[in-house]
Design a protein around this motif. Structure first.
Motif, PDB file in Angstrom:
ATOM      1  N   ALA A  95      39.887  48.975  43.356  1.00  0.00           N
ATOM      2  CA  ALA A  95      39.916  47.555  43.003  1.00  0.00           C
ATOM      3  C   ALA A  95      40.471  47.348  41.604  1.00  0.00           C
ATOM      4  O   ALA A  95      41.291  46.447  41.366  1.00  0.00           O
ATOM      5  N   ALA A  96      40.042  48.177  40.653  1.00  0.00           N
ATOM      6  CA  ALA A  96      40.549  48.067  39.282  1.00  0.00           C
ATOM      7  C   ALA A  96      42.051  48.322  39.246  1.00  0.00           C
ATOM      8  O   ALA A  96      42.802  47.613  38.558  1.00  0.00           O
ATOM      9  N   SER A  97      42.501  49.313  40.009  1.00  0.00           N
ATOM     10  CA  SER A  97      43.933  49.631  40.054  1.00  0.00           C
ATOM     11  C   SER A  97      44.739  48.488  40.641  1.00  0.00           C
ATOM     12  O   SER A  97      45.811  48.122  40.130  1.00  0.00           O
ATOM     13  N   SER A  98      44.218  47.916  41.720  1.00  0.00           N
ATOM     14  CA  SER A  98      44.908  46.802  42.369  1.00  0.00           C
ATOM     15  C   SER A  98      45.006  45.598  41.438  1.00  0.00           C
ATOM     16  O   SER A  98      46.051  44.948  41.329  1.00  0.00           O
ATOM     17  N   SER A  99      43.903  45.304  40.754  1.00  0.00           N
ATOM     18  CA  SER A  99      43.888  44.172  39.830  1.00  0.00           C
ATOM     19  C   SER A  99      44.825  44.417  38.655  1.00  0.00           C
ATOM     20  O   SER A  99      45.552  43.511  38.219  1.00  0.00           O
ATOM     21  N   ALA A 100      44.832  45.648  38.127  1.00  0.00           N
ATOM     22  CA  ALA A 100      45.727  45.973  37.009  1.00  0.00           C
ATOM     23  C   ALA A 100      47.186  45.780  37.413  1.00  0.00           C
ATOM     24  O   ALA A 100      47.992  45.232  36.653  1.00  0.00           O
TER      25      ALA A 100
END
Length: 448
Positions: A95-100
């Motif tokens: 999720a963090a990667s996708s948001s970044a």
């Protein structure tokens, strides 16, 4: 319970046993049928490295590994980062990667440190009148400063040290209960040991002052130190992270929701978390999923960070969301304000080889830069969770990871994993359903 204690026995001197002896005792008394191999399975290949891990805590019998992942594509204040994250919860790093990646093409994250003061407290009982504090504090401060100069000099040279002292009366605890609330700067260290050392030196000098100061009346000499300890409440060690973007560019591919409707629903979701405590707790937990993962990866104290964040969320007297969302002139604004007491020197930051590696990955940031990185990761995590909630629902991403966990528990091979994932695409995932499918697959039957 008494019977269980009697059956398993008690032990004195457990801490004096070596690791193998502790394991043998556990195996004999509590783990019949288990073996030493289950304790040794995750130990480091190097005996010296394992000794480092063992020395982090007491009574160690094994190591407990957690996944160390990296979320790439973070753009924070114009600098690109691959953010190291340690977490066992499925989909957090994804999720963090996708948001970044989403915000990478929309200006990235902006972050700024608002303040960096930390607090310590010295509690004591004193026989003097509360109104005498103002007259006595200047002399007391001077004596405390002089008594700790040898402790604070090096920290002051790095821009830290004692920033101020407030003498408070706590009559609701006891009519004679008082507190010295001390403000500290600790540079790039988290500073717990420094703060506690200074406070304990203050406690000693406070007792000397009460016995020797000529400014005190005889009736004011009765003084008893209760305790001296840092506070993990850090409302003056705060960082703010934010993103913004024109609404028209806030498209979410594959969601079936247009940009304007997505932004409308997103803002409502944040507003609900601001007003409703039940939602706010879960909302903030999602933020801390990201922050804690960075805090753990860099060898910082996630328990202290958690405590401070939740106290900060309740500072108005009501627990609310840590993030805010607003729309101004057709521009979407989403920001997070959170207290973060972090360090990049001292503690485990050098002792734990993966914490040291994590700081290398981040380019050896100072404490303030690390605060910005952790806050941006928390905001990214919050954005990803809310994006899912108001569009496809949170379970779609979670169930993908849940399926992989089920397949691991059933010891599925790589080909079985691929076929099972394909079969359950768009279907409800359950442990029973996955087991049935795998059984049929392994029997060579027709699966469909």
């Amino acid at each position: 319970m008494a019977e269980k204690i009697q059956n398993n026995g008690r032990i004195n001197g457990f801490s004096k046993l070596d690791k193998r002896q502790r394991r043998e005792w556990l195996l004999e008394k509590f783990l019949p049928g288990r073996t030493h191999a289950e304790f040794r399975h995750f130990e480091a290949a190097s005996e010296d490295l394992q000794q480092v891990f063992d020395n982090f805590s007491e009574n160690t019998v094994a190591s407990f590994p957690l996944p160390f992942g990296v979320a790439p594509n973070f753009l924070i204040n114009g600098t690109a980062y691959a953010v190291p994250m340690v977490t066992e919860e499925s989909s957090v790093v994804a999720a963090a990667s996708s948001s970044a990646k989403y915000w990478l093409t929309r200006g990235g994250f902006r972050a700024e440190v608002v303040a960096t003061e930390k607090l310590g407290q010295l509690h004591f009982r004193w026989a003097g009148h509360p109104d005498r504090r103002a007259a006595l504090l200047p002399e007391l401060e001077a004596r405390l400063h002089g008594a700790t100069a040898g402790i604070t000099d090096r920290m002051e040279a790095r821009g830290g040290g004692v920033r101020g002292i407030t003498w408070k009366h706590l009559p609701n605890v006891d009519p004679q209960c008082y507190q010295l609330l001390v403000r500290f700067g600790t540079g790039d260290s988290m500073g717990a040991n420094f703060i506690n050392t200074v406070l304990e030196a203050y406690a000693t000098e406070l007792e000397v002052w009460s016995a020797t100061s000529t400014a005190l009346h005889e009736a004011e000499r009765e003084l008893e130190v209760i305790m001296a300890i840092l506070s993990n409440h850090t409302p003056n060690c705060v960082v703010r992270a934010a993103v913004s973007c024109p609404i028209e560019a806030m498209n979410i591919p594959g969601s079936g929701v247009d940009a304007a409707d997505f932004v409308r629903r997103f803002r409502l979701a944040v507003a609900i978390a601001h007003e409703d405590t039940h939602r706010a707790v879960t909302h903030n937990k999602g933020i801390m999923n990201g922050i804690d993962a960075v805090v753990l990866a860099t060898g910082n104290d996630f328990r202290a960070v958690e405590s401070a964040a939740h106290a900060f969320a309740a500072e108005t007297g009501r627990y609310r969301s840590l993030s805010r969302c607003r729309i101004e002139d057709e521009v979407f604004h989403f920001e997070l304000t959170v207290p973060l007491s972090l360090g990049t020197v001292g503690g485990l930051t050098r002792l734990h080889p993966l914490a040291d590696l994590a700081l290398d990955i981040l380019g050896r940031p100072g404490a303030e830069e690390l605060m910005c990185i952790a806050a941006a990761t928390g905001l990214a995590q919050n954005f990803a969770a809310l994006r899912s909630l108001v569009t496809t629902g949170i379970q779609q991403g979670h169930m993908k990871m849940h399926l992989q966990n089920i397949l691991s528990s059933l010891q599925a091979s790589p080909p079985e994993r691929r076929q099972t994932a394909e079969f359950f695409r768009g279907r409800t995932v359950s442990h029973h359903g996955v087991r049935q499918y795998l059984d049929r697959l392994r029997e060579g039957g027709v699966v469909g």
